[in-house]
Write a protein that holds these residues in place. Structure first.
Motif, mmCIF file in Angstrom:
data_model
loop_
_atom_site.group_PDB
_atom_site.id
_atom_site.type_symbol
_atom_site.label_atom_id
_atom_site.label_comp_id
_atom_site.label_asym_id
_atom_site.label_seq_id
_atom_site.Cartn_x
_atom_site.Cartn_y
_atom_site.Cartn_z
ATOM 1 N N HIS A 161 72.106 -29.631 6.345
ATOM 2 C CA HIS A 161 72.394 -30.240 5.294
ATOM 3 C C HIS A 161 73.885 -29.857 4.359
ATOM 4 N N LYS A 162 73.684 -28.190 4.933
ATOM 5 C CA LYS A 162 75.349 -27.876 4.407
ATOM 6 C C LYS A 162 76.867 -28.106 4.716
ATOM 7 N N LEU A 163 77.041 -28.938 5.849
ATOM 8 C CA LEU A 163 78.020 -29.897 6.585
ATOM 9 C C LEU A 163 77.889 -31.172 6.051
ATOM 10 N N GLN A 164 76.766 -31.186 5.432
ATOM 11 C CA GLN A 164 76.748 -32.815 4.524
ATOM 12 C C GLN A 164 77.878 -32.369 3.037
ATOM 13 N N GLN A 165 77.564 -30.932 3.135
ATOM 14 C CA GLN A 165 78.264 -30.617 1.340
ATOM 15 C C GLN A 165 79.984 -30.804 1.708
ATOM 16 N N GLU A 166 80.322 -31.509 2.162
ATOM 17 C CA GLU A 166 82.241 -30.760 1.892
ATOM 18 C C GLU A 166 83.090 -31.066 0.417
ATOM 19 N N HIS A 167 82.032 -31.151 -0.249
ATOM 20 C CA HIS A 167 83.203 -30.533 -1.536
ATOM 21 C C HIS A 167 82.718 -29.470 -1.893
ATOM 22 N N SER A 168 81.448 -28.365 -1.678
ATOM 23 C CA SER A 168 80.843 -27.951 -1.929
ATOM 24 C C SER A 168 82.139 -26.000 -1.788
ATOM 25 N N TRP A 169 82.634 -25.465 -2.707
ATOM 26 C CA TRP A 169 83.185 -24.471 -2.095
ATOM 27 C C TRP A 169 82.509 -22.653 -1.832
ATOM 28 N N ALA A 170 80.959 -23.368 -1.623
ATOM 29 C CA ALA A 170 79.953 -21.784 -2.139
ATOM 30 C C ALA A 170 80.567 -20.776 -0.516
ATOM 31 N N PRO A 171 80.501 -19.808 -0.718
ATOM 32 C CA PRO A 171 79.790 -18.875 0.569
ATOM 33 C C PRO A 171 79.415 -19.384 2.078
ATOM 34 N N GLU A 172 77.939 -19.367 1.537
ATOM 35 C CA GLU A 172 77.450 -20.681 2.639
ATOM 36 C C GLU A 172 77.714 -21.587 3.407
ATOM 37 N N VAL A 173 77.895 -22.343 2.034
ATOM 38 C CA VAL A 173 78.640 -23.714 3.051
ATOM 39 C C VAL A 173 79.292 -23.533 3.603
ATOM 40 N N LEU A 174 80.606 -22.912 3.235
ATOM 41 C CA LEU A 174 81.716 -22.789 3.850
ATOM 42 C C LEU A 174 81.929 -21.222 5.528
ATOM 43 N N ALA A 175 80.391 -21.110 5.322
ATOM 44 C CA ALA A 175 80.268 -20.296 6.482
ATOM 45 C C ALA A 175 79.594 -21.143 7.868
ATOM 46 N N ALA A 176 79.140 -22.041 6.658
ATOM 47 C CA ALA A 176 77.926 -22.873 8.449
ATOM 48 C C ALA A 176 79.054 -23.997 8.410
ATOM 49 N N GLN A 177 79.975 -24.454 7.876
ATOM 50 C CA GLN A 177 80.982 -25.435 8.337
ATOM 51 C C GLN A 177 82.015 -24.832 9.363
ATOM 52 N N LEU A 178 82.005 -23.303 9.283
ATOM 53 C CA LEU A 178 83.179 -23.079 10.373
ATOM 54 C C LEU A 178 82.286 -22.518 11.428
ATOM 55 N N LEU A 179 80.781 -21.841 11.465
ATOM 56 C CA LEU A 179 79.812 -22.264 13.045
ATOM 57 C C LEU A 179 79.947 -23.229 13.489
ATOM 58 N N ALA A 180 79.274 -24.084 12.346
ATOM 59 C CA ALA A 180 78.429 -25.179 12.989
ATOM 60 C C ALA A 180 79.193 -26.424 12.974
ATOM 61 N N LYS A 181 80.303 -26.423 12.335
ATOM 62 C CA LYS A 181 81.316 -28.072 12.685
ATOM 63 C C LYS A 181 81.904 -28.069 14.012
ATOM 64 N N PRO A 182 82.188 -28.834 14.425
ATOM 65 C CA PRO A 182 83.614 -28.782 15.747
ATOM 66 C C PRO A 182 84.451 -28.550 14.793
ATOM 67 N N LEU A 183 85.221 -27.829 15.011
ATOM 68 C CA LEU A 183 87.254 -27.864 14.293
ATOM 69 C C LEU A 183 87.776 -27.408 15.448
ATOM 70 N N SER A 184 88.844 -28.134 15.261
ATOM 71 C CA SER A 184 89.902 -27.557 16.329
ATOM 72 C C SER A 184 90.612 -25.791 15.885
ATOM 73 N N PRO A 185 91.193 -25.626 16.452
ATOM 74 C CA PRO A 185 91.965 -23.713 15.826
ATOM 75 C C PRO A 185 92.820 -24.561 14.590
ATOM 76 N N ARG A 186 93.793 -25.270 14.146
ATOM 77 C CA ARG A 186 94.324 -25.090 13.226
ATOM 78 C C ARG A 186 93.143 -25.544 12.325
ATOM 79 N N GLN A 187 92.069 -26.864 11.998
ATOM 80 C CA GLN A 187 91.018 -26.899 11.173
ATOM 81 C C GLN A 187 90.476 -25.386 10.682
ATOM 82 N N GLN A 188 90.110 -24.529 11.839
ATOM 83 C CA GLN A 188 89.865 -23.778 11.917
ATOM 84 C C GLN A 188 90.583 -22.707 11.172
ATOM 85 N N ARG A 189 92.061 -22.301 11.053
ATOM 86 C CA ARG A 189 92.737 -21.396 10.247
ATOM 87 C C ARG A 189 92.934 -22.001 8.695
ATOM 88 N N ASN A 190 93.039 -22.902 8.845
ATOM 89 C CA ASN A 190 93.262 -24.034 7.184
ATOM 90 C C ASN A 190 91.858 -23.402 6.202
#
Length: 536
Positions: free
Chosen positions: A280-309
């Motif tokens: 559910h946190k992965l669907q909140q793309e426009h949220s800047w909450a720390p828990e949401v950003l942490a979930a996107q960093l660990l549970a969302k498929p991202l390229s190395p550049r997307q991870q750095r950004n």
């Protein structure tokens, strides 16, 4: 109290009366409301049935008519046969035995024609014989057993106290096992097809069957469903609805058996709920909450550049949220890591910026090594203080650079041993030291021992004690001199060191005192092991 008094029946009551009385009292004595009363009623019912069947067997044995002995004069043909006066009579051909009405109705029986043949058996007044033959048919034909038993329990009250036919415990156990297996297969098909709504409807329908209201049958039914859930995939709302159907509630102590399977399902339910919250946190793309950003960093498929950004604007709150999420996945729900795109849940630490005290650490290491080298050159080479200080500054700079390179490599290696490092730190470092900045036994302990060995090699035991005491005062004494902003410390590490930011006031006092002691020992007592690592 004997069984007849408890059932309110006379001593000569037949089996049919016993079952009716038991069924009538079962409405007021429920196993979930009065377990002890139900147990006494059940024992009385079984005892009464046993006595009634014994009485019936004795009556059948006593009514057998003895065969009258034939007199010799009354049966000449028999006597002639005995003395071989006449040839034996040829046996009469046996007449074909006509099937009984119940047997005729049972011929070619299937689940489709059973609803029509049962009314015919009632109309021909052979219903009891028909049920007995149907029971025998179910025991002899396993391929048709389960559907026929299911029809019988719904229309003929089989496997209930008010059933009209008698069956042995072996037959009853066989029917119960076959029917539960039949129910389980139907529910399993719904789960495998991901039809959870149909599964719940079918489960509710089965659970309301009269024969499953019997205490023993219901316990066996709940265990069957519990094992099925342990072997199949399901959603958290489905498990909650199943708990509502059966009244399972861990807080009230109403849990099914086996208990270890129940605990596995509860843990699995918590794990699925945590994973669904993560999705559910992965669907909140426009949220800047720390828990949401942490979930996107660990549970969302991202390229190395997307991870750095994504981590470019992280602050201490976001990094702390990543640390908490990674630790929760590692220690509480390790099976969820297989569903994540990154098997290393701590991979994000390579994007963490270096601490703002890195520059200060380099300057302090250089100054400390330069001071130790100055004293070393004065003792060993007898150089003038100014000349020794210049050489020590150059040598300290080179040693500090090499040390920081080695420290960077060690930090990368320590990340690979993070689990072991955390485990050792929690058990070996005193709890009073578990406060920011957090210290780890391997990551910070190994560089500390390396520097202590360097100072010991230059200035012996006193050099090692100086470094150890300086460090312990900084850790244990909380009062600090000066306050410098984080941005200023990052841009001007030299000025931060000169400002003595985050230093205890006892540290410079202790340092000056030990420098005087070391120099005095070098002059008046230059021997091992005070100022030399090796004797000489």
């Amino acid at each position: 109290m004997d069984c007849w008094t408890l059932l309110e029946l006379p001593d000569d009551a037949d089996e049919r009366s016993i079952k009716r009385s038991y069924a009538k009292r079962l409405k007021t004595t429920r196993p979930d409301e009065d377990a002890e009363g139900f147990q006494r009623l059940r024992e009385a019912y079984e005892r009464a049935l046993q006595l009634a069947r014994w009485r019936e067997d004795e009556t059948d044995d006593g009514c057998a008519e003895p065969v009258a002995a034939a007199l010799p004069g009354d049966n000449l043909q028999a006597w002639s046969g005995l003395v071989e006066m006449s040839p034996p009579l040829a046996p009469m051909p046996a007449a074909a035995v006509a099937p009984t009405p119940a047997q005729a109705l049972l011929k070619g029986l299937t689940l489709e024609n059973l609803p029509q043949r049962w009314p015919e058996a009632q109309a021909r007044e052979c219903a009891q014989d028909f049920q007995n033959l149907l029971l025998e048919h179910c025991c002899k034909h396993p391929e048709q057993r389960a559907p026929l038993i299911d029809w019988a329990v719904r229309h003929l009250d089989w496997l209930t106290p008010w059933q009209s036919l008698s069956m042995s415990e072996t037959q009853q156990r066989s029917l119960v096992d076959a029917l539960l297996s039949y129910y389980r297969q139907a529910l399993e098909e719904q789960l495998q097809a991901n039809q959870e709504r149909a599964f719940l409807a079918l489960l509710t329908q089965y659970s309301e069957r009269p024969w499953l209201q019997i205490f023993d049958h219901r316990l066996q039914w709940q265990s069957t469903v519990l094992i099925l859930l342990n072997e199949q995939q399901w959603s958290v709302p489905l498990f909650e609805r199943v708990c509502q159907v059966f009244g399972w509630d861990e807080q009230r102590g109403a849990i099914p058996e086996p208990a270890w399977i129940w605990q596995q399902l509860v843990q699995r339910c918590e794990q699925e709920a945590f994973y669904q919250d993560l999705q559910h946190k992965l669907q909140q793309e426009h949220s800047w909450a720390p828990e949401v950003l942490a979930a996107q960093l660990l549970a969302k498929p991202l390229s190395p550049r997307q991870q750095r950004n994504l981590t470019r604007g992280f602050t201490q709150n976001e990094w702390q949220a990543c640390q908490q999420l990674a630790q929760t996945l590692t220690w509480r729900f390790p099976q969820l890591i297989e569903r994540l795109p990154q098997s290393d849940v701590f991979y994000w630490q390579k994007f963490m910026p270096q601490s703002s005290t890195t520059g200060e650490t380099w300057v302090r290491a250089w100054l400390g090594i330069a001071l130790a080298l100055t004293l070393f050159f004065i003792q060993e080479r007898h150089d003038p203080p100014l000349h020794a200080a210049i050489l020590a500054a150059l040598g300290g700079w080179l040693a500090a650079v090499l040390g920081l390179l080695a420290l960077t490599a060690w930090n990368a290696l320590a990340l690979r041993m993070l689990d072991l490092d955390l485990w050792l730190s929690e058990r070996l470092i005193p709890k009073s030291l578990h406060r920011p900045p957090y210290r780890r036994l391997l990551r910070h302990g190994i560089p500390f021992l390396a520097l202590m060995a360097l100072f010991a090699s230059l200035l012996g035991l006193l050099g090692m004690l100086t470094y150890l005491g300086f460090t312990l005062i900084g850790v244990l004494h909380h009062k600090r001199i000066g306050q410098v902003s984080e941005a200023f410390r990052l841009k001007h590490p030299w000025l931060s060191v000169l400002h003595w930011s985050h230093f205890s006031p006892w540290q410079p006092v202790f340092l000056l005192l030990m420098v005087g002691v070391i120099h005095a020992c070098q002059v008046f007592y230059p021997a091992f092991p005070l100022t030399r690592l090796l004797p000489g």
